[in-house]
Design a protein around this motif. Sequence first.
Motif, short mmCIF file in Angstrom:
data_model
loop_
_atom_site.label_atom_id
_atom_site.label_comp_id
_atom_site.label_asym_id
_atom_site.label_seq_id
_atom_site.Cartn_x
_atom_site.Cartn_y
_atom_site.Cartn_z
N PRO A 136 0.80 -1.24 0.00
CA PRO A 136 0.00 0.00 0.00
C PRO A 136 0.83 1.28 0.00
O PRO A 136 0.39 2.30 0.55
CB PRO A 136 -0.82 -0.14 1.28
N PRO A 148 1.45 7.14 -0.26
CA PRO A 148 0.48 6.06 0.01
C PRO A 148 -0.16 5.58 -1.29
O PRO A 148 -0.43 6.38 -2.18
CB PRO A 148 -0.56 6.73 0.92
N SER A 150 -3.38 3.92 -1.58
CA SER A 150 -4.53 3.53 -0.78
C SER A 150 -5.66 3.03 -1.64
O SER A 150 -6.28 3.79 -2.39
CB SER A 150 -5.00 4.73 0.06
N SER A 153 -9.08 0.18 3.35
CA SER A 153 -8.72 0.61 4.71
C SER A 153 -7.78 -0.37 5.39
O SER A 153 -7.10 -0.02 6.36
CB SER A 153 -9.98 0.80 5.55
#
Length: 809
Positions: A136, A148, A150, A153
């Motif tokens: 990630p 990041p 992303s 979560s």
Amino acid sequence: MMHIVLNRPLLRIFFLAVSGFLLIFTGVLMLSDTTSVHAQTGESAEYIGSKECQSCHRSLAAKHYDTRHSLTLQKPKSDTILADFTLDEAIRQVKFPGEETPRAFTADDIAFVVGSGRNVQRYLYKLERDQYAVFPAEWNTAEEKWEPYSLASTWPDPAYDWTRNCAGCHTTGLNIDRGRWKDDAVQCEACHGPGSIHEETARDVGRNPNEEELAAIRSSIVLSSDARICGQCHSQGVSAEDGLPYPITYSPGQDLLASFTLSQPDDSAHWRGSGHARNQNMQFNEWLQSRHSQALASLKSSENADDTCLECHSADYQMNERLRTAQESGDREGGPVQPITLENAQYSVTCTSCHNPHGEGELDFQLTAEPYTLCASCHADNRLATVHNPVKEMFEGEPVIDQVTALPSKHFTEGVECSTCHMPLTLASGTTWHSGSHTMKPVLPAQAVDDQPDSCTGCHTDLSREYMQHFIDETQSKILGLLTDAQVAAGSRTENPAWVLNAIEFVSSDRSGGIHNFSYASNLLDAVALELGITQNAINPDVTTHPVEDPTECAECHKDEHRQWQTSKHANASLDETFLNEFTSQGRPSYCMSCHASGYDPRTENYAFEGVVCSSCHYVSGGAEHPPGPVEVASNSAVCGQCHAGAHAPTYNEWLVSSHSTAGIDCVDCHTPHNDGLILNDVNSTCASCHEDAITDTIHMSEDMNCVDCHMAKRVKEGTVFTVQSGHSMLIDPGVCSDCHGSIHLLSQGEANLTAQEQNALETLKSQVGDLQTASVENLNTGIVGGALGTLVMFVVAFVVIRLGRRNR
């Protein structure tokens, strides 16, 4: 009957051998990751791996080895991992399966490197056999920092599943069910299709195939310029069967769109409001929105098309020419499959028209030539007698007609290329924008939202997007207006000079509305307008031109005059805010600077000095130097008429019909050019120097009125600074009188011009006048009655007095 008796040891050996054979056969089946597909021949073919291809195609394999395609998936080595693992540990924190606490992943945790690192590089973690997850966090190679990545979560989440989300475009011969593939990265069979039949055919033919055998070898593999081959990865969409973000069932030679649904332009998740890609790898989506994808269809629908047009309109024709050239040079990889004609051409301007998939050459993006050379090779027309697509000639300012001097655009002279505007950057990695758009459409300033780069203000950083869009709109409106007028005027004539038609067609075929080279287009259309009588040339041929001099040199001796001139309208003719606003709104016509600046050269669009300088009116005759040579003063009104004439500023035209012109009164008899003032400072004093009687008019020469109010009333077009009447004819317009007096034929006209406040005041005054008139009548009547009564009383008193007097006698 004969019985074969096997002792127990031999039986055991037999069963072990059979079992071993079955295990080996099963193992071979399990190791086979290839998927049967259909090649062009319609027969079943399998992936054989790039090593098998290299055994025959060594030169192509060597070229392909260093391309970014071959680096889309790599084993982790010191020279393949670009990231710096001493930085940003907080961004790299993950909780590994089987570990208690999160930690920053390191180079030792990497199973595969994803991407060559042009913009970013990502890394895979091996969860278990044939199962990988993307970490990630990604390395931004442009800014050299971790960022990041992303997708969910938590990690590892299905969103980070490498096989289902990424592997289809970073491997060759993927077996998605087993999570295995034939080759790391994009290798030969990703574009040419599975090669088993091709290999078998070539092996059966041997080393020296004849033409028929060579054709059979080539037909057993995909050799195509089809953009859909590139589109299987350079696109955003969804696989129709399983919802994957890549077409798992597609093979080169098939119809990509039959099994893969592309994201549509109204999908805001993938497209920007400007009509350009929002996400990465959307070159195919954008190409479908471009004119390039329609070039061949457009050609085939044209009545004037022939095979020579395929040079620019067909990618398979272009590839065929490259193969033919290679064959002529002795390259065994060369040779045409078949001649490409207008009838059998299949592909429009596709990826291979500009890119070499094998990576031949040193140019970035695997281009076949420098970007500008590529664009100009098709967007040009060296046969200007039959104008077709003269973008290069317009941009570079090549000669078109003898009547107008060729003029290159400023963009060209400053090194701006086609891709600078037509391939704007659409994607961001951190704060770095990259990936030029393949719609080939500029991002207009008004289309760009937030921080999206547009095609103008990236270079013109001192100008706002609003201004640049206004400039573009006005420029195109101006040129298209001139072009339309020229086309209409030429169409209404039975015969036109050939150069007029060439100039009109040249500007029209450029199709940029003047953006590619406004000055050249403007000059061409201006020449056409003069020839067709659309406009009149206001330049007086009787006025001789002379060299322009630096006004600061005049200031050495004429300091007072220079000081006056510096703040005058003449000195600031090219700098005045009103002029600059109107100049921009009109599309910055090149000819404006011939009057608003000094020493202007329309061929280069350069001028020597801002505004109207001293030498515009003062000059040395006979080639003498000043000092000591005398300076001529251009006091003739015709000199002023060089600029103060025509529909824009018709002062000179009006002066010609005035009594001043008849009397020989020139501009300088009233005006002081050094400061644009009047010789006696104010209007009435200047006029009274000749018209002494007129100044005695006590009604019209009151403190708040002057000669100009009646004799030089200006009339201006609404919404523009283009003067219709300046008043220099000195003739009184009847409308001037009505401004104050109303119509002499309609007394109520004056009232009709009043404001509401003035009308209310007038009604109040009328009411007061009525009251006064009523009171006056009443007072008059009372006076008459009172007078009569008083007279009667006095008469009675007198009568009584007289009678009494007579009695007393």
